[in-house]
Design a protein around this motif. Structure first.
Motif, mmCIF file in Angstrom:
data_model
loop_
_atom_site.group_PDB
_atom_site.id
_atom_site.type_symbol
_atom_site.label_atom_id
_atom_site.label_comp_id
_atom_site.label_asym_id
_atom_site.label_seq_id
_atom_site.Cartn_x
_atom_site.Cartn_y
_atom_site.Cartn_z
ATOM 1 N N THR A 10 7.274 40.339 3.944
ATOM 2 C CA THR A 10 6.315 39.250 4.113
ATOM 3 C C THR A 10 6.815 37.981 3.420
ATOM 4 N N SER A 11 7.273 38.110 2.178
ATOM 5 C CA SER A 11 7.848 36.951 1.487
ATOM 6 C C SER A 11 9.062 36.422 2.235
ATOM 7 N N ALA A 12 9.872 37.332 2.780
ATOM 8 C CA ALA A 12 11.068 36.918 3.508
ATOM 9 C C ALA A 12 10.714 36.056 4.715
ATOM 10 N N GLU A 13 9.684 36.450 5.470
ATOM 11 C CA GLU A 13 9.285 35.658 6.640
ATOM 12 C C GLU A 13 8.715 34.306 6.223
ATOM 13 N N LEU A 14 7.992 34.259 5.128
ATOM 14 C CA LEU A 14 7.470 32.984 4.633
ATOM 15 C C LEU A 14 8.610 32.043 4.254
ATOM 16 N N ALA A 24 4.315 36.755 12.522
ATOM 17 C CA ALA A 24 5.654 37.306 12.339
ATOM 18 C C ALA A 24 5.538 38.817 12.212
ATOM 19 N N VAL A 25 6.687 39.474 12.250
ATOM 20 C CA VAL A 25 6.715 40.933 12.092
ATOM 21 C C VAL A 25 6.606 41.239 10.602
ATOM 22 N N VAL A 26 5.384 41.364 10.116
ATOM 23 C CA VAL A 26 5.111 41.631 8.704
ATOM 24 C C VAL A 26 4.088 42.754 8.602
ATOM 25 N N PRO A 27 4.105 43.509 7.498
ATOM 26 C CA PRO A 27 3.145 44.609 7.346
ATOM 27 C C PRO A 27 1.730 44.152 7.030
ATOM 28 N N GLY A 28 1.593 42.950 6.492
ATOM 29 C CA GLY A 28 0.280 42.435 6.124
ATOM 30 C C GLY A 28 0.350 40.937 5.935
ATOM 31 N N PRO A 29 -0.778 40.281 5.717
ATOM 32 C CA PRO A 29 -0.791 38.829 5.567
ATOM 33 C C PRO A 29 -0.171 38.374 4.249
ATOM 34 N N GLY A 30 0.289 37.142 4.231
ATOM 35 C CA GLY A 30 0.863 36.570 3.019
ATOM 36 C C GLY A 30 0.691 35.067 2.989
ATOM 37 N N LEU A 34 2.050 35.219 -2.239
ATOM 38 C CA LEU A 34 1.066 36.278 -2.462
ATOM 39 C C LEU A 34 1.010 37.111 -1.189
ATOM 40 N N CYS A 35 1.263 38.409 -1.307
ATOM 41 C CA CYS A 35 1.319 39.289 -0.152
ATOM 42 C C CYS A 35 0.356 40.458 -0.347
ATOM 43 N N LEU A 36 -0.402 40.776 0.686
ATOM 44 C CA LEU A 36 -1.383 41.845 0.624
ATOM 45 C C LEU A 36 -1.099 42.886 1.701
ATOM 46 N N ASP A 37 -1.268 44.150 1.364
ATOM 47 C CA ASP A 37 -1.294 45.165 2.403
ATOM 48 C C ASP A 37 -2.718 45.246 2.938
ATOM 49 N N VAL A 39 0.644 36.033 9.326
ATOM 50 C CA VAL A 39 -0.159 37.197 9.716
ATOM 51 C C VAL A 39 0.691 38.054 10.642
ATOM 52 N N PRO A 40 0.390 39.348 10.744
ATOM 53 C CA PRO A 40 1.125 40.208 11.680
ATOM 54 C C PRO A 40 0.987 39.726 13.120
#
Length: 432
Positions: free
Chosen positions: A54-58, A139-145, A198-201, A298-299
């Protein structure tokens, strides 16, 4: 290893530590290149990234496909990196003038560090920003960030972000039971500037709700500020953490990182003194300023409709697009069968011109990658995938377009060979 630093650590007797560090330095000075193939397989099997996805996509959305923005890109794969490139990186970064030794005990008498001399890289400038915000994107992320840009050493911002993280933990986990972890990371991208993420599952089916909650809490802090009790609680927690004797290795690592990156290191007591002087007004102002740079990811299966502080909609971000293809480009179409079966295929077009590539998607948006902004070309058999500095990519592959031979020839003629690479042989069909 982080996006900025590589470390080699060991614990044990004086003799063990000395032997480990000496062997590391000897290996860096004369790389065992005969092991490249085996180590490439190990890295492919490990499959881990430098930072969380998530941080990587941001970071990639903020900075494009350069510098810190490369965090989310796989690149050619470890089996496609030539030995010359590995040696070049070692020569530029792994030398005595770009290294700091950290010891928590006395220096072993037999310690040797046989690293060559070199020139420390210039890290004085800040990385250019591609997307200043505020926007949201998928983006392809597991949760929002959430990413906020600012001075990560500003004590007012440090405390405000700590309060936001705690508020999210209380609401998302303890009150609503939607999320287990609220993780915060810091990434310096130049003198006095950096990213806080800040990343949340999220529980299955609750990713949209968690994304909305994340943004709502950020707006609430900007509107109502923080309380003196919240600031005091965060200072107490940081004091306990920073002054704990067990934090010594971490503090030494921070000091070493600051030295290498050209940042000012402050010891824990100095930092605490500054935090204790922060007022609620200062914390609120620092956060409101940072919120103007917000990126919310967001995913891909999540859609949100959110507002800003002034009530206007939070814009949706993405590649910079236009609505028309240039008139002087050669056009390629999907197959006749695809166009017969799909309205999206009837709309899609690929354009090749003297200065770059264009691609019109199903929505009618036109994406563009100039040849002079290409950072990589993945060669997939008869096809190519072209990556631009802005983070945009354009596939030129037979699965999407017909008779692409002239397009591939134009790409190969325009893009330097050093930027072209074969797709990794270590990625099996169907792998992500």
């Amino acid at each position: 290893m982080t996006l900025s630093l590589t470390d080699f650590t060991a614990s044990g007797s004086d003799e063990q530590v000395a032997r480990f560090l000496t062997r590391v330095c000897e290996a860096l000075s004369s790389l065992p290149l005969d092991r490249l193939e085996r180590e490439a397989g190990v890295l492919a099997a490990e499959g881990s990234g430098i930072t969380d996805p998530t941080s990587a996509e941001l970071l990639s959305f903020r900075y494009g496909s350069v510098g810190a923005g490369l965090a989310s890109w796989d690149g050619p794969g470890p089996d496609r990196i030539p030995a010359e490139a590995v040696q070049d990186v070692a020569a530029r970064y792994f030398h005595a003038d770009n290294a700091v030794l950290i010891l928590t005990g006395r220096p072993p008498a037999e310690l040797r560090l046989p690293l060559p001399r070199g020139t420390r890289p210039d890290r004085a400038g800040a990385q250019p920003v591609l997307n200043p915000g505020p926007v949201w994107f998928q983006a392809v992320v597991p949760g929002p960030g959430l990413a906020l840009r600012g001075d990560l050493d500003d004590p007012a911002l440090v405390l405000a972000l700590a309060v936001l993280q705690e508020r999210l933990r209380q609401r998302a986990r303890h009150q609503e039971g939607l999320s287990y972890d609220v993780a915060g990371t810091r990434m310096h991208t130049g003198a006095g500037q950096g990213e806080y993420t800040l990343c949340l599952d999220a529980r299955e089916g609750k990713k949209q709700r968690v994304a909305e909650l994340l943004w709502q809490e950020a707006l609430r802090m900007a509107r109502t500020g923080v309380t003196e009790e919240e600031l005091a609680e965060e200072v107490v927690g940081l004091r306990e953490s920073w002054l704990d004797p067990r934090s010594t290795p971490s503090e030494l690592g921070d000091a070493a990182g600051c030295l290498l990156l050209g940042l000012d290191y402050q010891d824990p007591r100095t930092r605490l003194d500054a935090l204790e002087k922060v007022t609620t007004e200062q914390a609120a102002q620092a956060f409101t300023t940072a919120l103007a740079t917000a990126l919310l990811v967001v995913p891909c299966d999540v859609e949100v409709s959110l507002g800003q502080l002034d009530g206007t909609p939070l814009p949706r971000g993405g590649c910079t697009t236009a609505q028309t293809l240039p008139a002087d480009v050669r056009l390629f179409k999907p197959s006749l069968l695809d166009r017969a079966l799909s309205s999206a295929a009837r709309t899609a077009r690929l354009g090749i011109g003297a200065s770059g590539l264009w691609s019109r998607d199903a929505d009618g948006d036109v994406h563009h990658v100039p040849f002079d902004e290409v950072v990589g070309v993945e060669m997939q058999g008869p096809g190519r995938v072209v990556f631009g500095r802005s983070g945009c990519l354009i596939p030129v592959v037979p699965e999407m377009w017909t008779r692409i031979g002239p397009a591939v020839a134009a790409i190969d003629a325009a893009v330097p060979a050093a930027l072209r690479y074969e797709t990794s042989g270590l990625v099996a069909d169907g792998d992500d």
